[in-house]
Motif scaffolding. Structure first.
Motif, PDB file in Angstrom:
ATOM      1  N   LEU A  96      -0.296  22.611  -6.530  1.00 17.49           N
ATOM      2  CA  LEU A  96       0.026  22.990  -7.908  1.00 17.49           C
ATOM      3  C   LEU A  96      -1.206  23.507  -8.640  1.00 17.49           C
ATOM      4  O   LEU A  96      -1.132  24.491  -9.381  1.00 17.49           O
ATOM      5  CB  LEU A  96       0.600  21.790  -8.661  1.00 17.49           C
ATOM      6  N   THR A 100      -6.725  14.680  -9.166  1.00 17.51           N
ATOM      7  CA  THR A 100      -5.926  15.916  -9.109  1.00 17.51           C
ATOM      8  C   THR A 100      -4.920  15.982 -10.249  1.00 17.51           C
ATOM      9  O   THR A 100      -4.709  17.048 -10.824  1.00 17.51           O
ATOM     10  CB  THR A 100      -5.191  16.047  -7.765  1.00 17.51           C
ATOM     11  N   PHE A 139      -6.870   4.183   7.361  1.00 11.92           N
ATOM     12  CA  PHE A 139      -6.194   4.432   6.093  1.00 11.92           C
ATOM     13  C   PHE A 139      -7.211   4.668   4.976  1.00 11.92           C
ATOM     14  O   PHE A 139      -8.050   3.825   4.695  1.00 11.92           O
ATOM     15  CB  PHE A 139      -5.308   3.226   5.769  1.00 11.92           C
ATOM     16  N   ARG A 170       0.836  -1.191   0.000  1.00 10.84           N
ATOM     17  CA  ARG A 170       0.000   0.000   0.000  1.00 10.84           C
ATOM     18  C   ARG A 170       0.872   1.241   0.000  1.00 10.84           C
ATOM     19  O   ARG A 170       1.723   1.410   0.847  1.00 10.84           O
ATOM     20  CB  ARG A 170      -0.837   0.009   1.267  1.00 10.84           C
ATOM     21  N   VAL A 171       0.639   2.070  -0.962  1.00 11.91           N
ATOM     22  CA  VAL A 171       1.404   3.321  -1.000  1.00 11.91           C
ATOM     23  C   VAL A 171       0.481   4.442  -0.543  1.00 11.91           C
ATOM     24  O   VAL A 171      -0.655   4.548  -1.005  1.00 11.91           O
ATOM     25  CB  VAL A 171       1.911   3.608  -2.427  1.00 11.91           C
ATOM     26  N   ASP A 172       0.971   5.218   0.322  1.00 12.93           N
ATOM     27  CA  ASP A 172       0.157   6.333   0.814  1.00 12.93           C
ATOM     28  C   ASP A 172       0.231   7.495  -0.175  1.00 12.93           C
ATOM     29  O   ASP A 172       1.304   8.046  -0.416  1.00 12.93           O
ATOM     30  CB  ASP A 172       0.694   6.780   2.182  1.00 12.93           C
ATOM     31  N   PHE A 173      -0.904   7.831  -0.733  1.00 10.48           N
ATOM     32  CA  PHE A 173      -0.919   8.870  -1.760  1.00 10.48           C
ATOM     33  C   PHE A 173      -1.224  10.268  -1.212  1.00 10.48           C
ATOM     34  O   PHE A 173      -1.292  11.215  -1.976  1.00 10.48           O
ATOM     35  CB  PHE A 173      -1.942   8.514  -2.843  1.00 10.48           C
ATOM     36  N   THR A 174      -1.437  10.330   0.088  1.00  8.63           N
ATOM     37  CA  THR A 174      -1.858  11.626   0.646  1.00  8.63           C
ATOM     38  C   THR A 174      -0.898  12.773   0.332  1.00  8.63           C
ATOM     39  O   THR A 174      -1.338  13.832  -0.122  1.00  8.63           O
ATOM     40  CB  THR A 174      -2.076  11.495   2.155  1.00  8.63           C
ATOM     41  N   MET A 219       1.062  13.094  -2.091  1.00 12.67           N
ATOM     42  CA  MET A 219       0.956  13.326  -3.542  1.00 12.67           C
ATOM     43  C   MET A 219      -0.247  14.215  -3.849  1.00 12.67           C
ATOM     44  O   MET A 219      -0.153  15.175  -4.622  1.00 12.67           O
ATOM     45  CB  MET A 219       0.789  11.962  -4.214  1.00 12.67           C
ATOM     46  N   VAL A 220      -1.361  13.888  -3.213  1.00 17.38           N
ATOM     47  CA  VAL A 220      -2.568  14.678  -3.411  1.00 17.38           C
ATOM     48  C   VAL A 220      -2.343  16.101  -2.913  1.00 17.38           C
ATOM     49  O   VAL A 220      -2.701  17.078  -3.592  1.00 17.38           O
ATOM     50  CB  VAL A 220      -3.769  14.035  -2.695  1.00 17.38           C
ATOM     51  N   SER A 241      -5.808  11.127  -6.039  1.00 20.95           N
ATOM     52  CA  SER A 241      -4.594  11.526  -6.736  1.00 20.95           C
ATOM     53  C   SER A 241      -4.817  11.526  -8.246  1.00 20.95           C
ATOM     54  O   SER A 241      -4.374  12.437  -8.958  1.00 20.95           O
ATOM     55  CB  SER A 241      -3.467  10.574  -6.350  1.00 20.95           C
ATOM     56  N   MET A 285      -5.995   7.029  -1.155  1.00 26.49           N
ATOM     57  CA  MET A 285      -5.931   8.318  -1.842  1.00 26.49           C
ATOM     58  C   MET A 285      -5.636   8.163  -3.333  1.00 26.49           C
ATOM     59  O   MET A 285      -5.469   9.155  -4.042  1.00 26.49           O
ATOM     60  CB  MET A 285      -4.850   9.201  -1.220  1.00 26.49           C
ATOM     61  N   LEU A 322      -4.728  18.899 -12.963  1.00 26.69           N
ATOM     62  CA  LEU A 322      -3.464  19.609 -13.139  1.00 26.69           C
ATOM     63  C   LEU A 322      -3.052  19.609 -14.606  1.00 26.69           C
ATOM     64  O   LEU A 322      -2.657  20.639 -15.160  1.00 26.69           O
ATOM     65  CB  LEU A 322      -2.405  18.925 -12.280  1.00 26.69           C
ATOM     66  N   ASN A 364      -0.342  17.968  -5.441  1.00 23.07           N
ATOM     67  CA  ASN A 364      -1.129  18.274  -6.639  1.00 23.07           C
ATOM     68  C   ASN A 364      -2.092  19.418  -6.403  1.00 23.07           C
ATOM     69  O   ASN A 364      -2.250  20.284  -7.257  1.00 23.07           O
ATOM     70  CB  ASN A 364      -1.905  17.041  -7.086  1.00 23.07           C
ATOM     71  N   MET A 365      -2.731  19.366  -5.233  1.00 28.14           N
ATOM     72  CA  MET A 365      -3.683  20.428  -4.915  1.00 28.14           C
ATOM     73  C   MET A 365      -2.981  21.785  -4.913  1.00 28.14           C
ATOM     74  O   MET A 365      -3.498  22.761  -5.428  1.00 28.14           O
ATOM     75  CB  MET A 365      -4.321  20.187  -3.544  1.00 28.14           C
TER      76      MET A 365
END
Lengths: 228, 219
Positions: A36, B22, B12, A23-27, A29-30, B19, B15, B26, A33-34
Motif C-alpha cells: 500500500l 508501516t 520466528f 503469537r500472531v504472525d504479522f508478516t 500484514m507488513v 507492522s 513483526m 501509510l 502495508n508495504m
C-alpha cells in the motif's frame, strides 16, 4: 467465570493451567502495508500546487488615452522581458526623440537577487521594510492573517504617492516562466501596484536598438526598417 | 557416540514493531498526499514564492501546452456534464447516457465539439492514446476564431474555448479560472488565452496561475 468455578471444584493446585503463548504472525500484514505504501508513493503527490493571483486590467476599447496613462511618471518603472531570459528596465515615461537616442535610458538587468530585485527593493525600500515588520509580527503571533492583510493594504495605500508602479511588458520572444518570474519579483519586493501591459512601439524600438534583433519589432516596424 | 542434539530453534521474527512502523507511514501518506491528476500533457509549472494554496472547489483549470493546445478540467463532475450539454446544444448534438458517463470520468477534456461524440465512444485507453497524439488537429479545445478544416471535414468553425468558458461560468458563477502552463511556453501563446478570457465576451480578469513553490527565495 468458568475458570473460577473450576478452581472451586478442584480445590487445589491440581488443575494446572497451561500457559499459552499467543503469537500472531504479522508478516502478511507488513507485506500488505508495504504494498500500500508503494502504491501511495507512486500514485500521489505530496506537493500541492501553489497559485499566484493576477488581475489583468479590463480590456476596454472605450478608455481614452488619458485614462490609460494615469500612472505617475516619477514612480513608473517599465520592465521589458526579452528573449533568452533577458530583462531590461527603464524609469519614467519616454518623452521625445532624445530619450530614444539616449543609450543609458534603457538599463540591462537580470532576473534574480542581484538584478531587478536589488533595484526594486531600493526603490520600494520604505514599503518593503514596513511590510517585513508586519510579517515579523504576524509570525510572532501578534495578530492574525486578516489583520495583516488589512495593515499591509494600509501601508500600500499610504505609500501610493511615492511607491513605484511597475509595468511588466513581456515581448513575444519571452516565455511564460519569464512572466511568472517577473510577477514573483513583485511579490518579493512588495510592490503595491503592477500590471502586465502590451509593448508600445517605442519599447520595441528600444529593444531593437539594444539587441539588434528585428524580431522585437512588429511587422509594420520591420517593413519600415527595410525601407530605410 | 553420543548423538549431538540439535536444538530446534524457531526462526520466528516478531513483526509487530515492523507492522507498527508501516501502518504509521501509510497513515502519513494517506493524510498528506493528494492523488496525481491524469493530464493529457505533462507540464512543469514555473516556480514562485507565492504560498496561496489552490482552491479545491469551483475551479476551472485551463491547461495550455507548448504548442497552444488547450485542455480544460473542472472539479465538479455534475457541473462538467451541465457545461458539456450547454456547449453542445447550439450544435444540436445530444449524448447517450453512456457517453455522458464516459465524459464524467474524464479528468481533463479537450476535443472539438464536433468530434466529442466519437471520442466519448472510444474505450478509455484509446481516449488516452488519442489525446497523446499532439499532431492530431482534433486534440485540444479550438481557441481560434477562424474555421479549421482538415481532410476529414470541418473541425471547428468558431472559438470553442470561449464557448466552453462562457458555459462553465453560466453553470457556476463563482468559478475561478486557473491557468496551468509549462514554463517554457512562449508568452504569445499564454497571452492569446488570457486575451480571450479578458475579452469583451467573457470579461474575466482574475486568474490563478498555477505554480510550484520556490524554496528559500524569500530571503
Amino acid at each position: 467465570m468458568a475458570e473460577i468455578q473450576q478452581n472451586e471444584k478442584g480445590g487445589g493446585g491440581k488443575n494446572k493451567q497451561k500457559k499459552q503463548h499467543l503469537r500472531v504472525d504479522f508478516t502478511p500484514m507488513v507485506d500488505m502495508n508495504m504494498l500500500l505504501i508503494t502504491f501511495f508513493m507512486f500514485c500521489t503527490t505530496l506537493l500541492k500546487p501553489q497559485t499566484m493571483n493576477i488581475n489583468m486590467p479590463m480590456k476596454d476599447e472605450n478608455l481614452t488615452q488619458e485614462e490609460k496613462t494615469k500612472i505617475k511618471e516619477s514612480g513608473a518603472v517599465t520592465l521589458l522581458l526579452g528573449a533568452n531570459d533577458e530583462l531590461y528596465y527603464y524609469l519614467g515615461i519616454p518623452k521625445d526623440e532624445s530619450t530614444y537616442t539616449d543609450s543609458t535610458y534603457l538599463v540591462t538587468s537580470s532576473y534574480g537577487a542581484d538584478g531587478i530585485r536589488k533595484f526594486l527593493l531600493e526603490k520600494n525600500k520604505g514599503t518593503y521594510e514596513r511590510i517585513q515588520e508586519l510579517k515579523a509580527q504576524l509570525n510572532a503571533g501578534v495578530f492574525v492573517d486578516s489583520v495583516f492583510r488589512a495593515k499591509s493594504r494600509e501601508v500600500h495605500e499610504t505609500a501610493k504617492d511615492y511607491a513605484p508602479t511597475v509595468m511588466i511588458k513581456p515581448t513575444e520572444l519571452s516565455t511564460y516562466k519569464n512572466m511568472v518570474d517577473a510577477l514573483d519579483e513583485m511579490l518579493i519586493c512588495n510592490i503595491g501596484a503592477y500590471a502586465i501591459i502590451d509593448l508600445t512601439d517605442g519599447d520595441r524600438f528600444f529593444l531593437y536598438q539594444r539587441t539588434g534583433n528585428k524580431d522585437y519589432l512588429t511587422e509594420a516596424g520591420q517593413t519600415e526598417l527595410a525601407k530605410e | 557416540m553420543a548423538k549431538v542434539k540439535v536444538k530446534k530453534q524457531s526462526t520466528f521474527i516478531d513483526m509487530t514493531a515492523m507492522s507498527d512502523v508501516t501502518v504509521l507511514l501509510l497513515t502519513f501518506f494517506m493524510t498528506t498526499s493528494t492523488f496525481l491528476a491524469k493530464e493529457p500533457i505533462q507540464v512543469t509549472t514555473p516556480a514562485s514564492v507565492s504560498e496561496i494554496k489552490i482552491p479545491e472547489t469551483n475551479l476551472l483549470t485551463v491547461l495550455v501546452d507548448k504548442d497552444g493546445k488547450v485542455f480544460l478540467s473542472m472539479d465538479n463532475a455534475e457541473q462538467k456534464v451541465a457545461t458539456l450539454k450547454a456547449v453542445s446544444e447550439p450544435y444540436g448534438i445530444t449524448y447517450t447516457a453512456k457517453q455522458v458517463e464516459s465524459f464524467r470520468k474524464l479528468q481533463s477534456f479537450g476535443v472539438p465539439i464536433r468530434h466529442m461524440q466519437a471520442f466519448l465512444d472510444l474505450p478509455v485507453e484509446k481516449q488516452d492514446k488519442e489525446l497523446q497524439n499532439l499532431e492530431n488537429k482534433r486534440v485540444g479545445v479550438p481557441a481560434e476564431d477562424e474555421k479549421i478544416e482538415d481532410g476529414r471535414g470541418v473541425i471547428s468553425s468558431e472559438n470553442e474555448f470561449k464557448r466552453w468558458v462562457a458555459a462553465a461560468l453560466e453553470v457556476n458563477k463563482d468559478l475561478k479560472i486557473a491557468i496551468k502552463s509549462d514554463k517554457t511556453t512562449s508568452y504569445p501563446i499564454v497571452k492569446k488565452i488570457i486575451d480571450i478570457l479578458r475579452g469583451d465576451e467573457l470579461r474575466q480578469n482574475r486568474y490563478l496561475l498555477i505554480t510550484t513553490l520556490r524554496e528559500g527565495a524569500n530571503n
